[in-house]
Design an enzyme around this catalytic site. Structure first.
Site, PDB file in Angstrom:
ATOM      1  N   HIS A 157       0.838  -1.063  -0.032  1.00  0.00           N
ATOM      2  CA  HIS A 157      -0.091  -0.157   0.070  1.00  0.00           C
ATOM      3  C   HIS A 157       0.837   1.211  -0.090  1.00  0.00           C
ATOM      4  CE1 HIS A 157       0.373   0.931   4.378  1.00  0.00           C
ATOM      5  NE2 HIS A 157       0.458  -0.328   4.538  1.00  0.00           N
ATOM      6  N   ALA A 158       0.304   2.492   0.285  1.00  0.00           N
ATOM      7  CA  ALA A 158       1.110   3.640  -0.017  1.00  0.00           C
ATOM      8  C   ALA A 158       2.345   3.837   0.730  1.00  0.00           C
ATOM      9  CB  ALA A 158       0.097   4.910   0.351  1.00  0.00           C
TER      10      ALA A 158
END
Length: 233
Positions: A157-158
């Site tokens: 994810h980010a």
């Protein structure tokens, strides 16, 4: 960042800074006018002076008059350092620019990363719409590589994507990550996000260049450590 809305600008900057944990470039805001919504060239000039650097300043803007305010500011102040007004999307562009700049990239590279920030999203949406792109290109035969399994709770994810981009961005190596039939430039956190690699997914990391081995070892260490997220799980 030049925005009509102070709240929007502050939130976007906070999001971008979360990606680099305070180690990123200087980000200044010129947002609002006369206590309300709007932009003002004088405020832009003040923000430019605070962000001034021999390496240059990238300016991101939201709506049309923000562009006009930025252009007028440059006309009136005539800065002696490089300034580039960017057509990049405000949020995605800022996140991409902050991560790339934190990795040591120069103004031209940071601007290119910001201005291409919507391409990964467009590619991903096109695939979901049935316009499936071609499979990821194969890495060069001479490129060393390693297969790794993502063990952190949310996969790539980010924040993990930003960690990889930051870690390899300053190295002399071309690094790629492949997963789920896609290939991403490891220095681009937004490209990494489009891989859609969740917990348990297998990724392949390849690299060429003087620091290729170091780059692969760095990504391996991040993955095996769960990007620092295992204790929180």
């Amino acid at each position: 960042m030049v925005s009509h809305s102070p709240a929007l600008a502050v939130a976007a900057v906070e999001l971008a800074r979360e990606m680099v944990h305070g180690d990123g470039p200087v980000v200044e805001i010129a947002a609002g006018a006369a206590g309300g919504f709007g932009t003002d060239a004088t405020d832009v000039t003040v923000a430019l002076e605070r962000a001034a650097s021999p390496d240059g300043v990238l300016v991101l803007m939201d709506l049309g008059s923000a562009v006009l305010s930025a252009e007028l500011s440059l006309e009136l102040s005539a800065p002696t350092y490089p300034v580039r007004l960017s057509s990049a999307p405000l949020v995605e562009g800022l996140v991409a620019a902050v991560v790339r700049a934190a990795g040591g990239a120069d103004l031209a590279v940071v601007a290119r990363e910001a201005e291409g920030a919507l391409l990964p999203k467009a590619s991903s949406l096109a695939e979901h719409a049935g316009e499936r792109p071609a499979a990821a290109a194969e890495a060069a035969e001479s490129a060393p590589g390693v297969r790794l399994t993502l063990i952190n709770p949310q996969g790539l994810h980010a924040r993990p994507a930003a960690q990889i981009a930051l870690a390899v961005g300053a190295l002399t190596a071309d690094v790629a990550v492949e997963a789920c039939g896609r290939r991403a430039d490891a220095t681009s956190s937004l490209e990494l996000l489009t891989l859609g690699a969740g917990q348990g997914a297998e990724i392949t990391v390849t690299a060429t260049g003087a620091d290729a081995e170091q780059a692969i070892d760095t990504v391996r260490d991040l993955v095996l450590a769960g990007f620092g997220e295992l204790e929180a799980s």
